[in-house]
Design a protein around this motif. Structure first.
Motif, PDB file in Angstrom:
ATOM      1  N   LEU A  96       0.825  -1.207   0.000  1.00 50.94           N
ATOM      2  CA  LEU A  96       0.000   0.000   0.000  1.00 50.94           C
ATOM      3  C   LEU A  96       0.863   1.262   0.000  1.00 50.94           C
ATOM      4  CD1 LEU A  96      -2.028  -2.243   0.919  1.00 50.94           C
ATOM      5  CD2 LEU A  96      -3.119  -0.485   2.310  1.00 50.94           C
ATOM      6  N   ARG A  97       2.142   1.130  -0.412  1.00 48.32           N
ATOM      7  CA  ARG A  97       3.039   2.271  -0.305  1.00 48.32           C
ATOM      8  C   ARG A  97       2.776   3.347  -1.336  1.00 48.32           C
ATOM      9  NH1 ARG A  97       8.491  -0.597  -1.185  1.00 48.32           N
ATOM     10  NH2 ARG A  97       7.109  -1.758  -2.570  1.00 48.32           N
ATOM     11  N   TYR A  98       2.269   2.971  -2.513  1.00 51.97           N
ATOM     12  CA  TYR A  98       2.237   3.916  -3.623  1.00 51.97           C
ATOM     13  C   TYR A  98       0.841   4.336  -4.039  1.00 51.97           C
ATOM     14  CZ  TYR A  98       7.070   2.467  -3.866  1.00 51.97           C
ATOM     15  OH  TYR A  98       8.378   2.195  -3.563  1.00 51.97           O
ATOM     16  N   PHE A  99      -0.160   3.852  -3.374  1.00 47.59           N
ATOM     17  CA  PHE A  99      -1.539   4.249  -3.677  1.00 47.59           C
ATOM     18  C   PHE A  99      -1.861   4.036  -5.148  1.00 47.59           C
ATOM     19  CE2 PHE A  99      -2.018   5.766   0.515  1.00 47.59           C
ATOM     20  CZ  PHE A  99      -0.836   6.389   0.855  1.00 47.59           C
ATOM     21  N   ASP A 100      -1.354   2.932  -5.700  1.00 47.71           N
ATOM     22  CA  ASP A 100      -1.709   2.565  -7.068  1.00 47.71           C
ATOM     23  C   ASP A 100      -1.822   1.054  -7.136  1.00 47.71           C
ATOM     24  OD1 ASP A 100       1.678   3.213  -8.233  1.00 47.71           O
ATOM     25  OD2 ASP A 100       0.810   1.312  -7.593  1.00 47.71           O
ATOM     26  N   PRO A 101      -2.317   0.498  -8.269  1.00 46.66           N
ATOM     27  CA  PRO A 101      -2.598  -0.944  -8.310  1.00 46.66           C
ATOM     28  C   PRO A 101      -1.407  -1.830  -8.695  1.00 46.66           C
ATOM     29  CG  PRO A 101      -3.366   0.081 -10.321  1.00 46.66           C
ATOM     30  CD  PRO A 101      -2.849   1.195  -9.453  1.00 46.66           C
ATOM     31  N   TYR A 102      -0.230  -1.244  -8.898  1.00 45.03           N
ATOM     32  CA  TYR A 102       0.862  -1.995  -9.504  1.00 45.03           C
ATOM     33  C   TYR A 102       1.691  -2.773  -8.490  1.00 45.03           C
ATOM     34  CZ  TYR A 102      -0.550   1.177 -13.141  1.00 45.03           C
ATOM     35  OH  TYR A 102      -1.305   1.881 -14.039  1.00 45.03           O
ATOM     36  N   CYS A 103       2.287  -3.857  -8.967  1.00 49.06           N
ATOM     37  CA  CYS A 103       3.165  -4.658  -8.134  1.00 49.06           C
ATOM     38  C   CYS A 103       4.609  -4.350  -8.477  1.00 49.06           C
ATOM     39  CB  CYS A 103       2.887  -6.149  -8.345  1.00 49.06           C
ATOM     40  SG  CYS A 103       1.250  -6.666  -7.822  1.00 49.06           S
ATOM     41  N   ARG A 104       5.437  -4.325  -7.445  1.00 48.30           N
ATOM     42  CA  ARG A 104       6.849  -3.978  -7.635  1.00 48.30           C
ATOM     43  C   ARG A 104       7.715  -4.956  -6.876  1.00 48.30           C
ATOM     44  NH1 ARG A 104       3.856   0.614  -7.024  1.00 48.30           N
ATOM     45  NH2 ARG A 104       4.230   2.358  -8.421  1.00 48.30           N
ATOM     46  N   GLY A 105       8.244  -5.938  -7.561  1.00 48.20           N
ATOM     47  CA  GLY A 105       9.187  -6.870  -6.964  1.00 48.20           C
ATOM     48  C   GLY A 105       8.625  -7.568  -5.748  1.00 48.20           C
ATOM     49  N   ASP A 106       9.497  -7.813  -4.791  1.00 52.80           N
ATOM     50  CA  ASP A 106       9.124  -8.534  -3.584  1.00 52.80           C
ATOM     51  C   ASP A 106       8.974  -7.632  -2.373  1.00 52.80           C
ATOM     52  OD1 ASP A 106      11.081 -11.552  -4.289  1.00 52.80           O
ATOM     53  OD2 ASP A 106       9.169 -10.811  -5.038  1.00 52.80           O
ATOM     54  N   ASP A 107       8.856  -6.324  -2.620  1.00 55.46           N
ATOM     55  CA  ASP A 107       8.741  -5.387  -1.505  1.00 55.46           C
ATOM     56  C   ASP A 107       7.281  -5.135  -1.167  1.00 55.46           C
ATOM     57  OD1 ASP A 107      11.197  -2.698  -1.266  1.00 55.46           O
ATOM     58  OD2 ASP A 107      10.768  -4.449  -0.029  1.00 55.46           O
ATOM     59  N   TYR A 108       6.888  -5.524   0.029  1.00 57.13           N
ATOM     60  CA  TYR A 108       5.524  -5.303   0.488  1.00 57.13           C
ATOM     61  C   TYR A 108       5.596  -4.707   1.892  1.00 57.13           C
ATOM     62  CZ  TYR A 108       4.060  -8.123  -3.455  1.00 57.13           C
ATOM     63  OH  TYR A 108       3.841  -8.584  -4.728  1.00 57.13           O
TER      64      TYR A 108
END
Length: 121
Positions: A96-108
């Motif tokens: 929920l870091r970027y307030f968008d629907p995209y996935c980025r690697g293994d960082d959650y």
């Protein structure tokens, strides 16, 4: 703060099925299932972005399915044709870091406590 809770783990014989659940679902963001076996690195096994697009590694492709149940605010991981090498602790995660629907690697930035899956041969 988001408190993710997994359930549905257990012991099953090889070839069997389990369905893991994670709540609450944050449907417009990236969510994923990871697993970690003792002595091994954490591995992403299913990703679903806020648009509903899914990604699986070759190790589970065709056997695992990630799905959103928006009505019940739940994320599922359907696991079929289970193998002993699927034995691991399974974790649900959300980004929920970027307030968008995209996935980025293994960082959650949000993780559940995990649910154990054990597959016997």
């Amino acid at each position: 703060q988001l408190h993710l809770v997994e359930s549905g783990g257990g012991s099953v014989q090889g070839g069997g099925s389990l369905r893991l659940s994670c709540a609450p679902l944050v449907s417009t963001y990236c969510m994923a299932w990871f697993r970690q076996a003792p002595g091994k690195e954490r591995e992403g096994v299913a990703i679903i972005d806020g648009r509903g697009r899914t990604t699986y590694p070759d190790s589970v492709k065709g056997r695992f399915t990630i799905a959103k149940d928006i009505a019940n605010y739940t994320l599922y991981l359907q696991m079929n044709s289970l193998k002993p090498e699927d034995t691991a602790m399974y974790y649900c995660a959300a980004d929920l870091r970027y307030f968008d629907p995209y996935c980025r690697g293994d960082d959650y930035n949000y993780w559940g406590q995990g649910t154990q899956v054990t597959v016997s041969s």
